[in-house]
Enzyme design. Structure first.
Site, PDB file in Angstrom:
ATOM      1  N   GLY A  48       0.830  -1.195   0.000  1.00 20.61           N
ATOM      2  CA  GLY A  48       0.000   0.000   0.000  1.00 20.61           C
ATOM      3  C   GLY A  48       0.863   1.243   0.000  1.00 20.61           C
ATOM      4  O   GLY A  48       2.005   1.227   0.472  1.00 20.61           O
ATOM      5  N   GLN A  53       3.058  10.062   1.092  1.00 22.24           N
ATOM      6  CA  GLN A  53       4.342   9.378   1.196  1.00 22.24           C
ATOM      7  C   GLN A  53       5.278   9.700   0.037  1.00 22.24           C
ATOM      8  O   GLN A  53       6.476   9.453   0.137  1.00 22.24           O
ATOM      9  CB  GLN A  53       4.145   7.861   1.290  1.00 22.24           C
ATOM     10  N   CYS A  96       6.177  -0.098   7.069  1.00 19.39           N
ATOM     11  CA  CYS A  96       5.783   1.082   6.300  1.00 19.39           C
ATOM     12  C   CYS A  96       6.959   1.493   5.423  1.00 19.39           C
ATOM     13  O   CYS A  96       8.103   1.529   5.891  1.00 19.39           O
ATOM     14  CB  CYS A  96       5.398   2.219   7.252  1.00 19.39           C
ATOM     15  N   LEU A  97       6.670   1.821   4.171  1.00 18.06           N
ATOM     16  CA  LEU A  97       7.739   2.219   3.256  1.00 18.06           C
ATOM     17  C   LEU A  97       8.425   3.504   3.709  1.00 18.06           C
ATOM     18  O   LEU A  97       9.563   3.765   3.327  1.00 18.06           O
ATOM     19  CB  LEU A  97       7.196   2.364   1.835  1.00 18.06           C
ATOM     20  N   HIS A 137      -4.141   1.532   7.597  1.00 13.28           N
ATOM     21  CA  HIS A 137      -2.794   2.105   7.660  1.00 13.28           C
ATOM     22  C   HIS A 137      -2.654   3.255   6.661  1.00 13.28           C
ATOM     23  O   HIS A 137      -2.161   4.338   6.998  1.00 13.28           O
ATOM     24  CB  HIS A 137      -1.777   0.997   7.365  1.00 13.28           C
ATOM     25  N   GLU A 138      -3.103   3.038   5.419  1.00 12.94           N
ATOM     26  CA  GLU A 138      -2.944   4.057   4.372  1.00 12.94           C
ATOM     27  C   GLU A 138      -3.864   5.254   4.594  1.00 12.94           C
ATOM     28  O   GLU A 138      -3.456   6.401   4.359  1.00 12.94           O
ATOM     29  CB  GLU A 138      -3.152   3.447   2.982  1.00 12.94           C
ATOM     30  N   HIS A 141      -2.343   7.673   6.888  1.00 12.99           N
ATOM     31  CA  HIS A 141      -1.364   8.556   6.229  1.00 12.99           C
ATOM     32  C   HIS A 141      -2.035   9.825   5.689  1.00 12.99           C
ATOM     33  O   HIS A 141      -1.452  10.904   5.728  1.00 12.99           O
ATOM     34  CB  HIS A 141      -0.658   7.848   5.074  1.00 12.99           C
TER      35      HIS A 141
END
Length: 182
Positions: A48, A53, A96-97, A137-138, A141
């Site tokens: 995701g 991000q 997480c990226l 999670h996304e 963000h």
């Protein structure tokens, strides 16, 4: 810029703490942003990615559903809003990226109902599996919330050395990327 791999912003970048603005689901810019998010996610191998991000303050998210075949794995969520959650809160190890190499257990509701825009109108997604976890999670963000915000102060303190390493690494990468000294 469509389809080009973007630089993922690391923990410490201000854009990760800002609330994203709505996006027009029919605008060519939104389609280009979705392409760029997918190119970046495919390059990094995540499940995701949210527009903040990559430094873009728009309410746009892409999610890979590993339970679906081929191209059906791709979920584009424009202006997603969690309308309800269901089931007990369950632990799951998240990464997480924007936090390279950091994985920790986070408690979240098992299921989620999310409304989002498509080119054709408003749609609803209901899931109680991995996709529910990824979507929560996304969407966080998009509101400037990071997965470490769901941890107790004691757990965050234990992660402090790793968080500092990510901060320093991200700062160094941003210097190399921009060619500027700070």
């Amino acid at each position: 810029m469509a389809g080009h791999v973007a630089r993922i912003r690391s923990f410490g970048a201000r854009c990760l703490r800002r609330r994203a603005r709505p996006a027009d689901p029919r605008a060519p810019e939104t389609a280009a942003l979705l392409e760029r998010l997918w190119a970046t996610l495919d390059d990094d191998g995540g499940v995701g990615l949210a527009a903040p991000q990559i430094g873009i303050a728009r309410r746009v998210v892409v999610v890979r559903d590993p339970g679906r075949p081929g191209p059906e794995q791709r979920l584009d969520l424009v202006n997603p809003a969690v309308v309800s959650t269901f089931g007990p809160e369950v632990p799951f190890t998240e990464g997480c990226l924007s936090f390279p190499g950091l994985y920790t257990s986070v408690m979240r509701p098992r299921g989620v109902v999310v409304e989002h825009d498509t080119r054709e109108g408003r749609a609803k997604l209901r899931d109680a599996g991995l996709v529910a976890r990824i979507v929560q999670h996304e969407v966080d963000h998009l509101d400037g919330v990071l997965f470490i915000d769901h941890l107790s102060p004691v757990r965050r303190l234990r992660l402090l050395p790793r968080l500092l390493a990510i901060l320093v690494s991200g700062w160094y990468r941003s210097l190399r990327f921009t060619g500027r000294e700070r």
